[in-house]
Design a protein around this motif. Sequence first.
Motif, PDB file in Angstrom:
ATOM      1  N   ALA A   1       0.864  -1.197  -0.035  1.00 54.11           N
ATOM      2  CA  ALA A   1       0.053   0.046   0.083  1.00 54.11           C
ATOM      3  C   ALA A   1       0.941   1.150   0.027  1.00 54.11           C
ATOM      4  O   ALA A   1       0.487   2.048  -0.726  1.00 54.11           O
ATOM      5  N   GLU A   2       1.996   1.272   0.799  1.00 54.70           N
ATOM      6  CA  GLU A   2       2.617   2.446   0.932  1.00 54.70           C
ATOM      7  C   GLU A   2       3.599   2.610  -0.633  1.00 54.70           C
ATOM      8  O   GLU A   2       3.697   3.621  -1.016  1.00 54.70           O
ATOM      9  N   ALA A   3       3.943   1.629  -1.050  1.00 58.90           N
ATOM     10  CA  ALA A   3       4.816   1.342  -2.481  1.00 58.90           C
ATOM     11  C   ALA A   3       3.664   2.138  -3.368  1.00 58.90           C
ATOM     12  O   ALA A   3       4.153   2.757  -4.168  1.00 58.90           O
ATOM     13  N   ALA A   4       2.588   1.680  -3.308  1.00 57.85           N
ATOM     14  CA  ALA A   4       1.453   2.282  -4.426  1.00 57.85           C
ATOM     15  C   ALA A   4       1.304   3.658  -4.231  1.00 57.85           C
ATOM     16  O   ALA A   4       1.103   4.318  -5.198  1.00 57.85           O
ATOM     17  N   VAL A   5       1.286   4.115  -2.853  1.00 59.15           N
ATOM     18  CA  VAL A   5       1.004   5.660  -2.664  1.00 59.15           C
ATOM     19  C   VAL A   5       2.210   6.365  -3.051  1.00 59.15           C
ATOM     20  O   VAL A   5       2.220   7.326  -3.709  1.00 59.15           O
ATOM     21  N   LEU A   6       3.414   5.974  -2.975  1.00 63.33           N
ATOM     22  CA  LEU A   6       4.638   6.469  -3.339  1.00 63.33           C
ATOM     23  C   LEU A   6       4.768   6.455  -4.956  1.00 63.33           C
ATOM     24  O   LEU A   6       5.139   7.513  -5.627  1.00 63.33           O
ATOM     25  N   SER A   7       4.376   5.436  -5.528  1.00 64.23           N
ATOM     26  CA  SER A   7       4.226   5.212  -6.846  1.00 64.23           C
ATOM     27  C   SER A   7       3.157   6.259  -7.640  1.00 64.23           C
ATOM     28  O   SER A   7       3.578   7.020  -8.498  1.00 64.23           O
ATOM     29  N   ALA A   8       2.203   6.390  -6.882  1.00 60.37           N
ATOM     30  CA  ALA A   8       1.021   7.334  -7.508  1.00 60.37           C
ATOM     31  C   ALA A   8       1.496   8.862  -7.254  1.00 60.37           C
ATOM     32  O   ALA A   8       1.087   9.490  -8.261  1.00 60.37           O
ATOM     33  N   ALA A   9       2.250   8.950  -6.398  1.00 66.25           N
ATOM     34  CA  ALA A   9       2.901  10.224  -6.237  1.00 66.25           C
ATOM     35  C   ALA A   9       3.995  10.675  -7.439  1.00 66.25           C
ATOM     36  O   ALA A   9       4.472  11.953  -7.581  1.00 66.25           O
ATOM     37  N   GLY A  10       4.306   9.760  -8.019  1.00 62.63           N
ATOM     38  CA  GLY A  10       5.352   9.962  -9.094  1.00 62.63           C
ATOM     39  C   GLY A  10       6.517  10.315  -8.712  1.00 62.63           C
ATOM     40  O   GLY A  10       7.043  10.174  -7.362  1.00 62.63           O
TER      41      GLY A  10
END
Lengths: 192, 181
Positions: A74-83
């Motif tokens: 979940a945290e990796a996805a949030v970071l990914s979404a942030a670009g």
Amino acid sequence: MSERCDRRDTVGAYLLGALTEAERRAFETHLADCAPCREDAGELRVAADALLLAAPPVSPPAELRERLMETVHAEAAVLSAAGPHADSAPRAVGSGRRGRWRDWLERPFALAGAAAAVAAAGIALGLGLGSPTNSGGTRTVVAVRTVQGAVSGVASGRASGRGAASAVDPIARSGVTSRRRSSRGCNPGLRH
Amino acid sequence: MQLVQRAEAAAFEVVYDRHAGAAFSLAYRMCGARPLAEEVVQEAFLSIWRSGARYDRRRGSVRTWILGITHHRAIDALRRGVVRNRHRASDEGIEERFEAGERTDVEVARREQALEVRGALERLPDDQRRAIELAYYGGFTQSEIAEMLGVPIGTVKGRMRLGMEKLRGVLGPPAEAEAIP
């Protein structure tokens, strides 16, 4: 050892984690100025490290892995979404967590020759022994949470109340908080 | 999810799979209860996930680093506890009850290593071993230990130091920590 320090006996208690926070901080200040105690700490560190490995083997439950990885992904996805900007803030505050993280993961885990390095680094060891997570960990988490807050709109609008940081707070997500309240009868597991 | 993030998470899973057994064993030894041990290990690995850059190879093996963080978290957890049960948690039979299904070479080596260190610990004079165990696995401070044992703090410090010197003499340099990935 060239000389003895009258605080020499505290080295063992320090390495065993037997000092209070205030005592530990005071002794680390002392270590910075006392070469004999630093040398001593570097030598006795061997014993403290060995004790880490002495516990009877017990297998962790599969659910622990599942909970943990759910949070991690979940945290990796949030970071990914942030670009790309997601990486810049932690780097600025936490000295490049992501880059170095991958870097050391890709290295062999068995670090050949590290024994000699450990001996040579005795002085450095003496300074940070008791609190491997004290200074850096908190700072980095704050950085990550800042990023999460910054991208709260991307993270499916969960940023309300305490903000996006709480929305992805793994402790809250996993129910650990509620268990903590009921686990106060913890047992140090001593032999006597 | 972007590739970079996927790779990060996958790499972290590898780290967890390699070291979670040792970390959980340590946490369970210290906490004596599975829920609290799980909490401690979860906190430790999350801090590692979030601050992987803190690992410095000059400070020893990855395993020692991870176990050091776990130990620190467990002590925090023990000291947070309002009531601490100071009776002995039975260690007997733990290995049989919770033994992992797979006996890989790494696991076998780790078990042998644990036995060796426990053996060295058990050969210490009782008063030294007890002071070390109360501190390192029980999370008690030197003042608490002095009170529990009814001896001056200086005596507790001296026992700890003597015991650690003997352990160091028996166990030698930390090469064993590098032998296990």
